[in-house]
Structure formats: structure tokens, C-alpha cells
Design a protein around this motif. Structure first.
Motif, PDB file in Angstrom:
ATOM      1  N   TYR A  59     -24.801 -49.038 -28.599  1.00  0.00           N
ATOM      2  CA  TYR A  59     -24.580 -49.199 -29.991  1.00  0.00           C
ATOM      3  C   TYR A  59     -26.187 -50.598 -30.657  1.00  0.00           C
ATOM      4  O   TYR A  59     -26.378 -50.868 -28.982  1.00  0.00           O
ATOM      5  CB  TYR A  59     -23.189 -50.722 -29.055  1.00  0.00           C
ATOM      6  CG  TYR A  59     -22.926 -51.306 -28.548  1.00  0.00           C
ATOM      7  CD1 TYR A  59     -23.096 -52.466 -28.368  1.00  0.00           C
ATOM      8  CD2 TYR A  59     -22.590 -50.922 -26.958  1.00  0.00           C
ATOM      9  CE1 TYR A  59     -22.823 -53.391 -27.635  1.00  0.00           C
ATOM     10  CE2 TYR A  59     -22.573 -52.128 -26.032  1.00  0.00           C
ATOM     11  CZ  TYR A  59     -22.539 -53.236 -26.617  1.00  0.00           C
ATOM     12  OH  TYR A  59     -22.515 -54.129 -25.131  1.00  0.00           O
ATOM     13  N   ALA A 100     -20.405 -45.821 -37.144  1.00  0.00           N
ATOM     14  CA  ALA A 100     -19.628 -45.024 -35.990  1.00  0.00           C
ATOM     15  C   ALA A 100     -19.471 -43.936 -35.805  1.00  0.00           C
ATOM     16  O   ALA A 100     -19.597 -43.023 -37.342  1.00  0.00           O
ATOM     17  CB  ALA A 100     -18.536 -46.352 -35.415  1.00  0.00           C
ATOM     18  N   LEU A 113      -9.954 -53.371 -33.348  1.00  0.00           N
ATOM     19  CA  LEU A 113     -11.242 -53.569 -33.629  1.00  0.00           C
ATOM     20  C   LEU A 113     -11.157 -53.912 -35.042  1.00  0.00           C
ATOM     21  O   LEU A 113     -12.432 -54.324 -36.076  1.00  0.00           O
ATOM     22  CB  LEU A 113     -12.260 -52.137 -34.029  1.00  0.00           C
ATOM     23  CG  LEU A 113     -13.447 -52.068 -34.904  1.00  0.00           C
ATOM     24  CD1 LEU A 113     -14.314 -52.439 -34.009  1.00  0.00           C
ATOM     25  CD2 LEU A 113     -13.730 -50.303 -34.636  1.00  0.00           C
ATOM     26  N   LEU A 144     -22.068 -48.488 -33.834  1.00  0.00           N
ATOM     27  CA  LEU A 144     -20.774 -48.922 -32.735  1.00  0.00           C
ATOM     28  C   LEU A 144     -21.196 -47.123 -31.550  1.00  0.00           C
ATOM     29  O   LEU A 144     -21.430 -46.632 -32.058  1.00  0.00           O
ATOM     30  CB  LEU A 144     -19.499 -48.685 -33.079  1.00  0.00           C
ATOM     31  CG  LEU A 144     -19.456 -50.703 -33.997  1.00  0.00           C
ATOM     32  CD1 LEU A 144     -18.257 -50.570 -34.987  1.00  0.00           C
ATOM     33  CD2 LEU A 144     -19.899 -51.471 -33.589  1.00  0.00           C
ATOM     34  N   ASP A 145     -20.759 -48.137 -30.835  1.00  0.00           N
ATOM     35  CA  ASP A 145     -20.157 -46.568 -29.420  1.00  0.00           C
ATOM     36  C   ASP A 145     -18.949 -46.402 -29.054  1.00  0.00           C
ATOM     37  O   ASP A 145     -17.905 -47.696 -28.959  1.00  0.00           O
ATOM     38  CB  ASP A 145     -21.075 -46.590 -28.028  1.00  0.00           C
ATOM     39  CG  ASP A 145     -20.602 -45.949 -27.163  1.00  0.00           C
ATOM     40  OD1 ASP A 145     -20.240 -45.167 -27.217  1.00  0.00           O
ATOM     41  OD2 ASP A 145     -20.930 -46.476 -25.556  1.00  0.00           O
ATOM     42  N   THR A 146     -18.333 -45.726 -29.543  1.00  0.00           N
ATOM     43  CA  THR A 146     -16.896 -45.620 -29.973  1.00  0.00           C
ATOM     44  C   THR A 146     -16.306 -44.637 -28.792  1.00  0.00           C
ATOM     45  O   THR A 146     -15.488 -43.694 -29.120  1.00  0.00           O
ATOM     46  CB  THR A 146     -16.324 -45.193 -31.222  1.00  0.00           C
ATOM     47  OG1 THR A 146     -16.758 -43.969 -31.835  1.00  0.00           O
ATOM     48  CG2 THR A 146     -16.546 -45.937 -32.195  1.00  0.00           C
ATOM     49  N   GLN A 152     -18.727 -54.933 -26.080  1.00  0.00           N
ATOM     50  CA  GLN A 152     -19.393 -54.617 -27.231  1.00  0.00           C
ATOM     51  C   GLN A 152     -18.428 -54.887 -28.564  1.00  0.00           C
ATOM     52  O   GLN A 152     -18.912 -55.605 -29.646  1.00  0.00           O
ATOM     53  CB  GLN A 152     -19.288 -52.968 -27.553  1.00  0.00           C
ATOM     54  CG  GLN A 152     -19.709 -52.157 -28.381  1.00  0.00           C
ATOM     55  CD  GLN A 152     -19.454 -51.169 -28.911  1.00  0.00           C
ATOM     56  OE1 GLN A 152     -20.146 -50.528 -29.480  1.00  0.00           O
ATOM     57  NE2 GLN A 152     -18.605 -50.342 -27.471  1.00  0.00           N
ATOM     58  N   VAL A 162     -13.803 -49.139 -28.440  1.00  0.00           N
ATOM     59  CA  VAL A 162     -14.748 -50.198 -28.399  1.00  0.00           C
ATOM     60  C   VAL A 162     -14.730 -51.304 -27.819  1.00  0.00           C
ATOM     61  O   VAL A 162     -13.527 -51.372 -27.699  1.00  0.00           O
ATOM     62  CB  VAL A 162     -14.804 -50.648 -29.709  1.00  0.00           C
ATOM     63  CG1 VAL A 162     -16.447 -51.961 -29.412  1.00  0.00           C
ATOM     64  CG2 VAL A 162     -15.234 -49.730 -30.862  1.00  0.00           C
TER      65      VAL A 162
END
Length: 288
Positions: A115, A196, A214, A128-130, A174, A170
Motif C-alpha cells: 500500500y 483498491a 474501512l 490500498l492492500d485489501t 494500514q 485492511v
């Protein structure tokens, strides 16, 4: 080009692809809807369209490959041949290609991290890193994978439709970073665009595992959210985060038709010009 290009110059424009999910012939099992080997040519068609415009960047919203890291170089080569710089989100299929090894995937995609963010022309872009919280970022069959899989089963039984193995979330670190970035953007007067892989709204079988958490961060009072853009659900879709659009882009891999888009940001509106299966949309003053 389209009519938007003649209606005053945008502040910036960028290309969007989602769920290319390329796999060479024979690398993935046949699927009734997904045409994995065609995705490389579809991506090349998208890049040719992008090259005819003056784009700040191109963003891939995840799942560039289907299931094998060996399929990544051919599609990265296509993207690298375009004029605009390329940014990436990681999707669940991208991680599957690397056996859940997040660091290996980040390195192979050439990302600054799983992210990250940047500012450009008075706007802040956050990727974002989901892929956290579930089983996506774990080696399949490992003890940690089994523990989290059991937790997903418990949550699904308790009525959480998104508690499925192809969804992630998330993580707390993060979320804290995201909150700080949003505060900084508000102080600087920078509209924010979020990229994302997974939808945050509505809460359904493709949403992030911690969608409520989130969503609460993204809709805090004063957050200058311009839009939330994601993939993952190949049928595409449109929802809202407060008054801001939350757009799910159609998956390129589905059907023999293509799907990609160019987004243009104007002082008073945001437009999405869709190609192939992707919808064309305009969001007016309420999204600014």
C-alpha cells in the motif's frame, strides 16, 4: 477521444484496468465466462487507447494474472510499452500466483509497497492492500492459513457474507496509515482518490472483510474523498461512500469483449469513459 475532451481540459486523466487475470493457454482450467489467454491482447488494445490520450498514469486495480507468476512478465511488458507510467494494486489472484508471498509479489510488480500513496496536480492518490486478515496472504495449507480459514467459516456462519477465502481486508497498521493520509490531504486541501482491489460497499460476497471499519475511516467528517475505485467483482457496479462514488470496474477477463476506462478529473466533476463492457459515467458537484 470523446466529448469530454472537448468540454474544457481536465485537471488530470488516467487509465484504469481491472481483473485482466491473464493466463497463457493451458495454464488455467477452462471457464465458461473467463477467457484467460485473450487478456494479453485485450490489455494491448487498452494501452493503445491510453496512448492516444494525455494520461498522468495507468492504474491496474489488481488480478493482473490468474494463478501463475510465470504469466506476469508478458502482461507487465505490454503495460511498459505504453506512454503513461503504470501503478498497481495487488489482487487475490496476484497473491495466489506467488503462493501468498506478499513480499515476492510486491517485488515482482515493482511496487513501492503493498500500500502506498502519492500526490499529483493537487490530488492525493492512495493505493490500498485489501489482501490482509483472511487467507490470501498466507501459504495455502500452512497452520496460519488453517487458523484463518476456520475463522472465516465461523464468521460466515454468523451471517457475514464477505467472510470467504477470496476476500481480504485492511489491517490495523494500514488503517492507521490511511487515517493519517486522509488527515494530511484534508489539511492540504487535496481531494483523495482511493484505489483498491475489493469493494468496501455494499457489504456482500465480494466486499472487504472489515468493510464497516474501512468505510468508517473513509467517511469521517472532513475527509475529502473524491472517489473509491476497485475491481474484484467482474460484473462491475456502483455504490456510495457518503456522497462519494464507489465504483467497481468490470473485469477485463470476462467474455470475449474488452473492459477498461479513462477517468478524467475536472474542477467540478469526474467522468469515466468506458470501453467495451465498462460503463460510461459522470459524477457532478456532489462528488467534489
Amino acid at each position: 477521444m470523446d466529448d469530454d475532451a472537448n468540454d474544457g481540459a481536465p485537471i488530470l486523466s488516467f487509465g484504469v484496468v481491472a481483473d485482466c487475470q491473464y493466463a497463457a493457454e493451458g495454464r488455467s482450467a477452462p471457464h465458461p465466462v473467463r477467457h484467460y489467454p485473450l487478456s494479453r491482447a485485450k490489455l494491448a488494445e487498452a494501452v493503445a487507447t491510453f496512448d492516444a490520450d494525455d494520461l498522468a498514469f495507468v492504474i491496474s486495480l489488481g488480478d493482473l494474472i490468474d494463478s501463475s507468476a510465470d504469466d506476469l512478465p508478458p502482461v507487465l511488458e505490454v503495460l511498459a510499452g505504453g506512454r503513461a507510467p503504470v501503478r498497481h494494486c495487488l489482487g487475490n489472484h496476484d497473491l495466489a500466483g506467488f503462493g501468498g508471498d506478499l513480499d515476492a509479489a510486491v517485488a515482482a510488480f515493482g511496487m513501492p509497497g503493498s500500500y502506498y500513496g502519492w500526490t499529483e496536480l493537487g490530488h492525493r492518490f492512495l493505493v490500498l492492500d485489501t489482501n490482509r486478515l483472511g487467507v490470501i496472504d498466507l501459504a495455502p495449507g500452512s497452520p496460519a492459513w488453517h487458523r484463518r480459514a476456520a475463522e472465516l467459516d465461523r464468521r460466515l456462519a454468523a451471517g457475514e457474507p464477505q467472510a470467504l477465502p477470496w476476500n481480504g481486508g485492511v489491517d490495523p497498521d494500514q488503517l492507521a496509515w490511511l487515517g493519517d493520509q486522509l488527515d494530511e490531504a484534508a489539511a492540504a486541501g487535496e481531494p483523495v482518490l482511493i484505489f483498491a482491489h475489493q469493494p468496501v460497499t455494499p457489504v456482500y460476497d465480494h466486499a472487504v472483510l472489515n468493510a464497516a471499519e474501512l468505510g468508517a475511516v473513509l467517511t469521517r467528517p472532513g475527509v475529502p474523498l473524491l472517489a473509491y475505485f476497485c475491481g474484484h467483482d467482474h460484473s462491475g457496479g456502483l455504490s456510495r461512500l457518503g456522497s462519494s462514488p464507489a465504483v467497481t470496474f468490470a473485469g477485463m477477463v470476462d467474455t470475449e469483449d474488452n473492459a477498461y476506462a479513462i477517468v478524467r478529473v475536472y474542477p467540478d466533476r469526474l467522468t469515466i469513459t468506458g470501453y467495451g463492457r465498462e460503463a460510461t459515467r459522470t459524477f457532478g458537484g456532489e462528488s467534489r
